[in-house]
Design a protein around this motif. Structure first.
Motif, PDB file in Angstrom:
ATOM      1  N   THR A   1       8.628  91.837 -87.494  1.00 14.56           N
ATOM      2  CA  THR A   1       7.611  92.465 -88.348  1.00 14.56           C
ATOM      3  C   THR A   1       6.255  91.809 -88.098  1.00 14.56           C
ATOM      4  O   THR A   1       6.174  90.581 -87.992  1.00 14.56           O
ATOM      5  CB  THR A   1       7.992  92.318 -89.835  1.00 14.56           C
ATOM      6  N   PRO A   2       5.159  92.598 -87.963  1.00 17.15           N
ATOM      7  CA  PRO A   2       3.836  92.001 -87.714  1.00 17.15           C
ATOM      8  C   PRO A   2       3.467  90.988 -88.795  1.00 17.15           C
ATOM      9  O   PRO A   2       3.777  91.168 -89.971  1.00 17.15           O
ATOM     10  CB  PRO A   2       2.885  93.211 -87.744  1.00 17.15           C
ATOM     11  N   ALA A   3       2.794  89.924 -88.358  1.00 18.87           N
ATOM     12  CA  ALA A   3       2.401  88.863 -89.277  1.00 18.87           C
ATOM     13  C   ALA A   3       1.273  89.337 -90.186  1.00 18.87           C
ATOM     14  O   ALA A   3       0.438  90.165 -89.800  1.00 18.87           O
ATOM     15  CB  ALA A   3       1.960  87.625 -88.494  1.00 18.87           C
ATOM     16  N   ASN A   4       1.265  88.793 -91.412  1.00 20.23           N
ATOM     17  CA  ASN A   4       0.207  89.043 -92.387  1.00 20.23           C
ATOM     18  C   ASN A   4       0.034  90.525 -92.721  1.00 20.23           C
ATOM     19  O   ASN A   4      -1.063  90.987 -93.016  1.00 20.23           O
ATOM     20  CB  ASN A   4      -1.130  88.457 -91.917  1.00 20.23           C
ATOM     21  N   LYS A   5       1.109  91.233 -92.648  1.00 19.63           N
ATOM     22  CA  LYS A   5       1.064  92.667 -92.961  1.00 19.63           C
ATOM     23  C   LYS A   5       0.857  92.855 -94.461  1.00 19.63           C
ATOM     24  O   LYS A   5       1.422  92.124 -95.274  1.00 19.63           O
ATOM     25  CB  LYS A   5       2.369  93.324 -92.525  1.00 19.63           C
TER      26      LYS A   5
ATOM     27  N   ARG B   1      -3.807  95.518 -92.188  1.00 19.63           N
ATOM     28  CA  ARG B   1      -3.561  96.487 -93.255  1.00 19.63           C
ATOM     29  C   ARG B   1      -2.510  97.502 -92.824  1.00 19.63           C
ATOM     30  O   ARG B   1      -2.495  97.963 -91.688  1.00 19.63           O
ATOM     31  CB  ARG B   1      -4.849  97.233 -93.592  1.00 19.63           C
ATOM     32  N   ALA B   2      -1.644  97.863 -93.763  1.00 17.39           N
ATOM     33  CA  ALA B   2      -0.626  98.899 -93.491  1.00 17.39           C
ATOM     34  C   ALA B   2      -0.294  99.594 -94.783  1.00 17.39           C
ATOM     35  O   ALA B   2      -0.237  98.978 -95.822  1.00 17.39           O
ATOM     36  CB  ALA B   2       0.635  98.288 -92.892  1.00 17.39           C
TER      37      ALA B   2
ATOM     38  N   GLU C   1       9.588  82.195 -89.396  1.00 15.86           N
ATOM     39  CA  GLU C   1       9.142  82.756 -90.661  1.00 15.86           C
ATOM     40  C   GLU C   1       7.925  83.639 -90.446  1.00 15.86           C
ATOM     41  O   GLU C   1       7.228  83.556 -89.425  1.00 15.86           O
ATOM     42  CB  GLU C   1       8.834  81.662 -91.681  1.00 15.86           C
ATOM     43  N   ASN C   2       7.671  84.481 -91.452  1.00 19.71           N
ATOM     44  CA  ASN C   2       6.550  85.427 -91.383  1.00 19.71           C
ATOM     45  C   ASN C   2       6.020  85.645 -92.796  1.00 19.71           C
ATOM     46  O   ASN C   2       6.781  85.610 -93.776  1.00 19.71           O
ATOM     47  CB  ASN C   2       7.001  86.757 -90.775  1.00 19.71           C
ATOM     48  N   HIS C   3       4.703  85.836 -92.898  1.00 20.39           N
ATOM     49  CA  HIS C   3       4.074  86.066 -94.198  1.00 20.39           C
ATOM     50  C   HIS C   3       3.624  87.518 -94.283  1.00 20.39           C
ATOM     51  O   HIS C   3       3.024  88.057 -93.343  1.00 20.39           O
ATOM     52  CB  HIS C   3       2.857  85.156 -94.391  1.00 20.39           C
ATOM     53  N   VAL C   4       3.893  88.130 -95.414  1.00 18.28           N
ATOM     54  CA  VAL C   4       3.365  89.465 -95.707  1.00 18.28           C
ATOM     55  C   VAL C   4       2.777  89.426 -97.107  1.00 18.28           C
ATOM     56  O   VAL C   4       3.010  88.482 -97.876  1.00 18.28           O
ATOM     57  CB  VAL C   4       4.465  90.556 -95.615  1.00 18.28           C
ATOM     58  N   TYR C   5       2.019  90.445 -97.442  1.00 19.73           N
ATOM     59  CA  TYR C   5       1.317  90.477 -98.721  1.00 19.73           C
ATOM     60  C   TYR C   5       1.595  91.798 -99.412  1.00 19.73           C
ATOM     61  O   TYR C   5       1.628  92.857 -98.776  1.00 19.73           O
ATOM     62  CB  TYR C   5      -0.189  90.286 -98.517  1.00 19.73           C
TER      63      TYR C   5
END
Length: 1178
Positions: free
Chosen positions: A444-448, A7-8, A521-525
């Protein structure tokens, strides 16, 4: 597979700063040094503390550090007082026992590793200084009143310069004004001196901010004398003191003390503060104003200080150059001074060189652009060595402020320094070129998880690194296409921006970093939340003291966010008082006091946003009573009353009420005298003679009246003759031969003196010339006997006391008493207008026969009888009054077809005269009233009998009756109307050929020659066929029906038991096994979840039958999977039972008939019994 989301919370205000950051190389990769922290260029140190010169850098491998001082290598190992902090280049100098001056100088830090060398700015180390004031003896100053004066401060030069202020010996700041003010250099200027400027403790203080020390100059004595005093003392003082006098104390034109002359110039550097000063002398004191000759002042950066004598402009730019004019003006003249301002600029960056990360054989540029006045010189260095002295590199080319790299090779990494300098300063910036081959990585942190408020900006970060620099692309959810174009904006640093985020933008986003060496690659929400909004704001409240007040604050917020409601008062915390009760959506304050007044704000805060609303509370109460009543301007008939208002308690005083008490006539009783507006505190009071006045004052505001003030002292007025006569004088008779004269008695203060009496006078109007009079006391009326009947008289009443008589009284006309009228009206006639209205006419009686004041005429009338033989005889007398001298009137509300008698009488104030002879008239026919009753008897299968009575009010000869009737079904829908005319002599009728078991509504009324009367209604029903009723009842006693009901109940019980057993087992119920084991088409397995029946058929649709719930109206709603008895009935599903209860029809799979009906939303399950019989049973 579950995923964990970090969470951010995203705060958009951080966004713009992130977009422009320099390229960051991960520290696990080789890189040249980068200076991360260094001391300021101009570093003033405190001599009482150790010297700390900062220099920190990063790099891979970690850099080593060295220093130069004054341009030569500084060997810290040779000085035991100097140490370098571990893993840092920061120097710490222990100055205990050492002279700080020995460490002053210009220092520069160097950080190097195998990939390059970075250098810091030149750091100038200087010791702060607060030197002592030089000893001096200040001679006393004697000055003539009105002349100008300058008291010099001349503080010692310090580093940094001291702050100057003037105080007296008690450390109180000396007052300053437009006449006396301190200049920028610290001197104290007097535009002209006054006698009160004389004192012996003018002391200049200097505060040195770095060492926090204060020093003072020796006190200065100033004596201000006028011209006469100077002439007496000049001889004695001339040889011992300085005497300052440039002329007389007469008024004089303004002249400038500083600056001198008519013009001057000033230079200021860009970004600094411009301060221009003009101080003028003159008498009267001149006022100073400013203007810019060639433009306007920059509004947000300009201020005027020291009573307009100083113009201050902060953050100066080139646009502030030009001519500024100050003007000093008094009533004699004005004088001007022009200051020409030029703006120079030390070098400042337009663009600093940015770190370059290049892959082998790539190209790139280092650009270093700066500006200034004069234009700065740009030079380059590599690893701290001027670039012209550095090893040659064919891939590098220098072109002024740009270095161009082409076809770089591995191992050519270095740190380049850009220098920009002119005569006012210099700039230095390091930028490295790092030659690397590196696959992409997303930093960038994953799953942010990013959370934003709807309609705000959303920023999704994709910080990456790679060499060559990776290209960033974004995808959402299914990755069907790249996110490019409205509403998405892709920034250079990889950040994806959504200008106005909406709920549909929520979801999973994927950023892909790709270069020639690989991909990452990276995933964010993104979660888009509803904004926090205050739906009902607190409202402005005006509340009386000791009442309760409630501020409401109803808020709507996103349910996934945790809100916090906060209340503040006047932007501070609520008082710590149990009277303040905060609920989820309100603030309650009980027993409010005046201290509770203020502005209350409710603030609803979530992790993402907030909303607030404010309302003001005003606590009011009735005013405090006025005080300090005083009586002034005392005169025989008036006095002036003054007072001081009490506290109005937040509600303005609307008015003051002035009351008085008369201790001579009505002791202890207070009377309202007058009112004055709330903004006045004086009142001029008009008084009456012979009154002992005491006054008091009350204040009135919106809340109410204050308590009364304390009474004033007694103020006595002298007696005098009456100023007025009694009011309300009237003359009237109580008998036919008298005249009563009455008046309103005068009060004690109206009498104006003792011995109040009344002189009563009268005479017959237009007959007597002389007045008859009598004097009476302590009464309010007098009766004159023996007067003719109803004769006009003129009367007067005059006040008399021991000091004289009142003014000439007004003449009032009255009449002696009345007698009954003597004559009845003549020529009485009547005109019948219709069956309920008649008009009566008469001839008015002669006025002389009235014997009084004519009030009007009265018509007495009554119904003698009906003209119909069946109606009873009535005698009900009625009276109608017609005011004034009328000759006719209308008689309303008469009964039709009746005989009436009437007479007419005149009346006056005494009573009625004789009646005229009785007259009679007949009213014509009207419509009849309602029939007296309507009854329905003898109901049969197809007939009914109606009986009725004639109307009580026939209002004429009945000509017959009208009967209308119609059917009414169970839904109250009316059928066609049947009509039947009946003769007047009938009282009953039998209706034949009606429908059995049917309800009817009847309408019945009577008729005369004038029309039909009002209708009376009734309802009744024919009876039911007995044979059909018997058949309907028999179904409940049929054996087959009772057996069917029992079988259904037993089946339900068995199903409940099976369901209970299955739930207790908790095991699976394999559908396929049950289907194989039970091939009987009648078998239907049960669902595991709700114990309802599934369905198996040979069709290709093998879906289980869904459970259904029967609505309350008895209709079974089903979808395409619903099952019912219709499905097993074949050919339309009209399955029925035989008389013995057996089922007619065959079991089968779903028929084509059902497929055809599948489109209907609902169907009604057929009943196995006769419908009408079932209805009867129910």
């Amino acid at each position: 597979m579950e995923r964990t989301r970090a969470r951010a919370t995203v705060f958009l205000m951080l966004f713009l700063g992130n977009l422009g950051n320099a390229l960051e190389v991960p520290l696990d990769l080789p890189q040249p040094p980068t200076i991360t922290h260094q001391s300021p260029k101009d570093f003033i140190i405190d001599p009482r503390e150790n010297i700390v010169i900062h220099c920190d850098a990063k790099g891979k491998p970690h850099p080593s550090f060295s220093w130069t001082r004054n341009g030569t290598h500084f060997d810290i190992d040779q000085d035991p007082k100097v140490t370098m902090r571990p893993h840092s280049g920061t120097l710490v100098v222990d100055i205990s026992g050492e002279k700080v001056e020995s460490y002053e100088g210009v220092y520069q830090c160097t950080a190097r590793n195998e990939h390059g060398t970075a250098v810091s700015n030149n750091i100038v180390i200087r010791q702060s200084r607060s030197p002592l004031w030089s000893k001096e003896r200040n001679e006393p100053i004697i000055v003539q009143e009105g002349v100008s004066l300058v008291l010099q401060c001349r503080p010692p030069a310090g580093l940094p310069p001291p702050i100057i202020f003037w105080m007296n010996i008690n450390f109180q700041r000396l007052p300053q004004s437009s006449r006396v003010s301190q200049a920028l250099n610290g001197d104290l200027y007097f535009s002209n001196v006054l006698k009160e400027d004389s004192r012996n403790d003018y002391i200049c203080y200097a505060r040195f901010p770095h060492t926090q020390t204060i020093q003072q100059k020796q006190p200065i004595t100033v004596t201000v004398l006028n011209l006469d005093a100077i002439n007496e003392t000049v001889a004695a003082l001339y040889n011992e003191t300085d005497f300052l006098s440039d002329g007389s104390a007469e008024e004089r034109r303004p002249t400038f003390l500083i600056p001198s002359g008519s013009s001057s110039s000033k230079m200021v550097l860009r970004g600094q503060v411009l301060e221009l000063e003009c101080i003028a002398e003159g008498l009267p004191t001149p006022e100073v104003s400013w203007s810019k000759v060639s433009g306007e002042f920059p509004a947000k950066r300009t201020s005027f200080l020291h009573f307009q004598k100083t113009l201050r402009i902060v953050d100066v730019s080139e646009a502030d150059a030009g001519e500024y004019r100050c003007t000093a003006r008094n009533r004699l003249a004005s004088v001007h001074h022009t200051i020409r301002v030029t703006v120079k600029a030390a070098p400042y960056w337009i663009s600093t060189p940015r770190n370059l990360v290049l892959a082998p054989r790539e190209r790139g540029n280092l650009i270093c652009r700066a500006s200034g006045t004069p234009k700065p010189t740009i030079t380059w260095a590599m690893n701290g060595i001027p670039i012209e002295n550095s090893p040659k590199d064919p891939s590098r080319k220098v072109e002024g402020d740009t270095i161009i790299f082409e076809e770089v090779q591995t191992g050519s990494s270095a740190v380049y320094q850009c220098h920009a300098s002119n005569e006012y300063g210099y700039l230095l910036s390091n930028a490295f070129v790092n030659v690397l081959s590196e696959t992409p990585r997303v930093l960038t942190p994953a799953n942010k998880v990013y959370q934003v408020i709807r309609n705000s900006r959303a920023l999704l970060d994709c910080s990456s690194f790679g060499s060559p620099i990776p290209k960033i692309t974004w995808f959402k959810d299914s990755r069907s296409s790249t996110l490019d174009g409205d509403p998405y904006v892709l920034h250079e640093n990889g950040t994806l921006e959504i200008h106005v985020a909406q709920a549909l933008n929520s979801g999973k986003y994927t950023c892909v970093a790709r270069n020639s060496l690989g991909i990452s690659e990276n995933h964010v929400y993104l979660e888009v939340k509803e904004p926090t909004r205050i739906l009902k704001q607190p409202e402005y409240m005006v509340v009386q003291r000791n009442r309760n007040v409630v501020f409401e604050c109803k808020v709507k917020h996103d349910p996934s966010l945790i809100p916090t409601m906060t209340w503040v008062k006047d932007n501070g915390e609520l008082p710590d008082d149990e009277r303040f009760v905060v609920d989820s959506d309100s603030l309650t304050i009980t027993d409010v006091t005046e201290n509770d007044s203020g502005t209350y704000t409710c603030i609803m805060i979530t992790t993402l946003d907030q909303d607030s609303a404010s309302a003001e509370l005003t606590v009011v109460e009735q005013p405090d009573p006025p005080t300090d009543l005083e009586l002034t301007d005392q005169k025989p008939r008036s006095v002036q009353l003054t007072w001081i208002p009490g506290d109005e308690h937040n509600s303005p005083i609307h008015m003051f009420v002035i009351q008085y008490a008369d201790s001579l006539h009505h002791h202890g009783h207070w009377h309202n005298l007058t009112v004055v507006p709330g903004f006045k505190t004086t009142a001029h009071l008009k008084l009456s003679p012979y009154v002992h006045y005491t006054f008091r004052v009350l204040a009135l505001n919106a809340v109410g009246l204050s308590n009364p003030s304390l009474p004033s002292r007694v103020y006595k007025t002298n007696p005098s003759a009456p100023d007025e006569n009694p009011s309300g004088v009237d003359g009237f008779g109580t008998e036919h031969d008298n005249l009563v004269i009455s008046w309103k008695p005068m009060s004690g203060h109206q009498a104006n003196g003792p011995g109040l009496q009344y002189k009563v006078m009268w005479r017959q109007k237009d007959v007597d010339k002389e007045w008859t009079s009598v004097t009476v006391a302590n009464v309010s009326k007098f009766m004159v006997s023996g007067t003719p009947t109803f004769t006009p008289y003129e009367v007067q009443v005059q006040a008399i006391n021991d000091y004289g008589i009142g003014p000439e009284p007004a003449v009032v006309t009255g009449h002696s008493g009345e007698d009954l009228p003597m004559q009845a009206p003549d020529n009485v006639q009547v005109l019948v207008l219709n069956s309920s209205l008649a008009e009566v006419h008469w001839e008015p009686v002669p006025p002389k026969t009235v014997r009084g004041r004519l009030k009007g005429y009265k018509v007495y009338y009554w119904r003698e009888r009906s003209l119909h033989k069946h109606n009873p005889h009535h005698v009900e007398q009625q009276v109608l009054t017609f005011s004034g001298n009328k000759s006719h009137g209308i008689l309303p509300g008469l009964q039709p077809y009746s005989l009436y008698l009437f007479n007419v009488r005149v009346f006056n104030g005494k009573g009625e005269g004789p009646a005229s002879s009785n007259q009679q008239f007949e009213t014509p026919e009207g419509v009849p009233g309602r029939p007296s009753f309507l009854r329905i008897t003898n109901p049969n299968l197809d007939s009914l009998t109606l009986e009725w009575g004639p109307p009580y009010d026939r209002n004429g000869r009945l000509t017959g009756y009208t009967l209308k009737y119609q059917t009414v079904n169970i839904s109250d829908v009316l059928g066609p109307v049947e009509e039947l005319a009946l003769p007047a002599n009938e009282t009953s009728v039998t209706l034949l050929n009606l429908k059995y078991s049917t309800r009817y509504k009847f309408y019945f009324n009577a008729k005369t020659g004038q029309g039909a009367g009002p209708v009376v209604t009734e309802e009744a029903a024919t009876i039911m066929d007995e044979a059909m009723a018997a058949r309907q009842v028999d179904i409940a006693t049929q054996g087959w029906f009772i057996g069917l009901m029992c079988a259904i109940a037993l089946l339900i019980l068995v199903l409940l038991i099976i369901c209970f057993i299955q739930r207790n087992k908790g095991g699976k119920y394999p559908v396929k096994e049950k289907e194989d084991a039970h091939t009987d088409p009648e078998f239907q397995p049960m669902k595991e979840d709700d114990c309802t029946f599934g369905e198996y058929s040979d069709t290709e649709d093998h879906k289980p039958l869904k459970g259904s719930r029967t609505p309350s109206n008895g209709t079974v709603h089903r979808d395409n999977s619903d099952d019912s008895l219709v499905d097993y009935g074949g050919d339309g599903g009209d399955g029925q039972f035989n008389e013995d209860g057996s089922f007619i029809g065959q079991y089968s799979g779903k028929s084509s008939a059902r497929d055809t009906a599948g489109g209907h939303e609902s169907s009604e399950a057929p009943s196995p019994v006769n419908t009408s019989a079932m209805n009867s049973f129910v």
